[in-house]
Design a protein around this motif. Structure first.
Motif, mmCIF file in Angstrom:
data_model
loop_
_atom_site.group_PDB
_atom_site.id
_atom_site.type_symbol
_atom_site.label_atom_id
_atom_site.label_comp_id
_atom_site.label_asym_id
_atom_site.label_seq_id
_atom_site.Cartn_x
_atom_site.Cartn_y
_atom_site.Cartn_z
ATOM 1 N N ILE A 7 61.229 -39.032 30.872
ATOM 2 C CA ILE A 7 60.494 -39.605 29.702
ATOM 3 C C ILE A 7 61.229 -38.889 28.494
ATOM 4 O O ILE A 7 61.880 -38.059 28.318
ATOM 5 C CB ILE A 7 59.104 -38.527 29.650
ATOM 6 C CG1 ILE A 7 58.216 -38.884 30.655
ATOM 7 C CG2 ILE A 7 58.580 -39.168 28.171
ATOM 8 C CD1 ILE A 7 56.886 -38.302 30.871
ATOM 9 N N LEU A 27 60.825 -43.484 31.391
ATOM 10 C CA LEU A 27 59.517 -43.924 30.524
ATOM 11 C C LEU A 27 59.912 -43.572 28.947
ATOM 12 O O LEU A 27 60.226 -42.470 28.716
ATOM 13 C CB LEU A 27 58.422 -43.150 30.911
ATOM 14 C CG LEU A 27 57.097 -43.464 30.079
ATOM 15 C CD1 LEU A 27 56.488 -44.742 29.917
ATOM 16 C CD2 LEU A 27 55.902 -42.390 30.444
ATOM 17 N N TRP A 29 59.049 -43.045 25.455
ATOM 18 C CA TRP A 29 57.785 -42.680 24.586
ATOM 19 C C TRP A 29 58.236 -43.256 23.125
ATOM 20 O O TRP A 29 59.149 -42.849 22.476
ATOM 21 C CB TRP A 29 57.620 -41.097 24.485
ATOM 22 C CG TRP A 29 56.231 -40.929 24.456
ATOM 23 C CD1 TRP A 29 55.468 -40.586 23.069
ATOM 24 C CD2 TRP A 29 54.960 -41.062 25.487
ATOM 25 N NE1 TRP A 29 54.142 -40.277 23.391
ATOM 26 C CE2 TRP A 29 53.952 -40.580 24.579
ATOM 27 C CE3 TRP A 29 55.204 -41.321 26.736
ATOM 28 C CZ2 TRP A 29 52.658 -40.711 25.206
ATOM 29 C CZ3 TRP A 29 53.891 -41.286 27.183
ATOM 30 C CH2 TRP A 29 52.848 -40.990 26.649
ATOM 31 N N THR A 69 51.149 -50.642 22.741
ATOM 32 C CA THR A 69 52.216 -49.730 23.228
ATOM 33 C C THR A 69 51.668 -48.465 23.392
ATOM 34 O O THR A 69 52.114 -47.561 24.420
ATOM 35 C CB THR A 69 53.167 -49.947 22.224
ATOM 36 O OG1 THR A 69 53.687 -50.971 22.093
ATOM 37 C CG2 THR A 69 54.560 -48.704 22.632
ATOM 38 N N GLN A 73 51.650 -46.499 27.282
ATOM 39 C CA GLN A 73 52.688 -45.189 27.509
ATOM 40 C C GLN A 73 51.480 -43.940 28.255
ATOM 41 O O GLN A 73 51.894 -43.267 28.749
ATOM 42 C CB GLN A 73 53.420 -44.887 26.416
ATOM 43 C CG GLN A 73 52.752 -44.547 25.381
ATOM 44 C CD GLN A 73 53.612 -44.492 23.996
ATOM 45 O OE1 GLN A 73 54.782 -44.863 23.970
ATOM 46 N NE2 GLN A 73 53.096 -43.630 22.734
#
Length: 336
Positions: A7, A27, A29, A69, A73
């Motif tokens: 992340i 991922l 953020w 978004t 997430q």
């Protein structure tokens, strides 16, 4: 082969991490948690429309895009399962990243029975780089050298991050002020980040926060081209993690208020989300007004004249009086 999820903050670094050859999914953020209203869960149905409206008004981010978004997430975080062996959090030393790190650790705090290992890599410097802004500065080879340098997150770090995020998202600053007096060394960059957060409050001296005060100080020396001004303020206040959109927003606050403190040579709106810089942007110059000089010197008060409508974490700053201010001579916040 173990499945790893990294992340990270921002697509630029996410792309470099992907190109570095370090194994794992990524991922990204995408949040700016030192702006706008916040809460314990950023996809909260009451909070999210408020944040989306704020980001649209301030940066021109479409509300539907921002909300989608945020939900995506958060859902990705909720979906972590036994199929993931390790989650690695990559974050830097500045306020922008430390708030994001605390939020993610806080969200994972209650998952005591999580099936995956939780690890962190948090940097404030890198060999050979004089001024370290963040991970995005690194080459793919430099990023590759960080492989497996991350360390397991300790239980105490999870608890501290949860405490911090609870305090930051509170509607009044008492909890955070108290927490800043405690030992925060389990998250080594946290105390400086929270000091930067404290400096975002308007001062008792003239109603300016520390960033606004520094901008006017540099403009008192001489008017400046806008891009070098952004670079200079970013260098001097590297602990904030200022992006260009955030900086343009700060300039607009000082330019578009009732009685402006600065002016820009081109009487046009500064770029917003997704917009390219104007072709002549490097020629735009920023200068201080006569009122800006008076306020910078403490002869007038910015809030008394122009008021404020903004957020610092969960604290709403609104109006011309009864606004939380910081004492520049000592530490502490007062509502006056």
């Amino acid at each position: 082969m173990p499945r790893i999820l990294h992340i990270v903050n921002g697509d630029a670094f996410g792309n470099k991490l992907r190109a570095s050859g370090i194994d794992g999914d990524i991922l990204v953020w995408r949040e700016s948690l030192y702006e706008g209203p916040i809460g314990m869960r950023m996809s909260d149905s009451a909070l999210l429309p408020l944040r989306a409206a704020y980001m649209n008004q301030r940066h021109g981010i479409p509300e539907a895009l921002f909300s989608a978004t945020a939900k995506q997430q958060e859902e990705a975080l909720d979906a972590l399962s036994a199929e993931t062996d390790e989650v690695v959090l990559w974050f830097e030393h500045d306020l922008y990243d430390q708030l994001m790190l605390c939020y993610l650790l806080s969200r994972l705090h209650d998952r005591a029975n999580r099936p995956f290992q939780l690890s962190v890599l948090s940097l404030g410097e890198f060999p050979g780089i004089d001024i370290f802004y963040g991970l995005g500065q690194l080459s793919t080879d430099q990023i590759a050298s960080l492989h497996r340098t991350w360390v397991p997150v300790e239980v105490g770090q999870l608890r501290l991050a949860h405490q911090v995020w609870t305090a930051v998202s509170a509607a009044e600053p008492y909890l955070l002020a108290s927490l800043m007096e405690e030992d925060l060394s389990l998250l080594p960059f946290l105390i400086k980040a929270l000091q930067a957060n404290y400096d975002r409050y308007p001062s008792m001296y003239n109603g300016l926060n520390a960033i606004q005060q520094l901008i006017l100080s540099r403009l008192k020396e001489s008017d400046r081209p806008i891009l070098p001004l952004f670079q200079q303020i970013s260098d001097e206040l590297s602990g904030y993690g200022l992006g260009d959109l955030q900086f343009w927003g700060i300039l607009e606050d000082l330019r578009l208020c009732t009685e402006p403190l600065l002016q820009i040579s081109e009487d046009r709106r500064l770029p917003q989300y997704g917009e390219a810089l104007p072709l002549d942007f490097e020629n735009w110059r920023v200068s201080i007004t006569d009122l800006g000089i008076l306020i910078h010197n403490g002869a007038r008060d910015h809030l008394s004249i122009n008021g404020v409508d903004d957020w610092i974490g969960g604290v709403r700053l609104l109006g011309r009086d009864q606004v939380w201010r910081r004492n520049t001579a000592t530490t502490g916040l007062l509502k006056v």
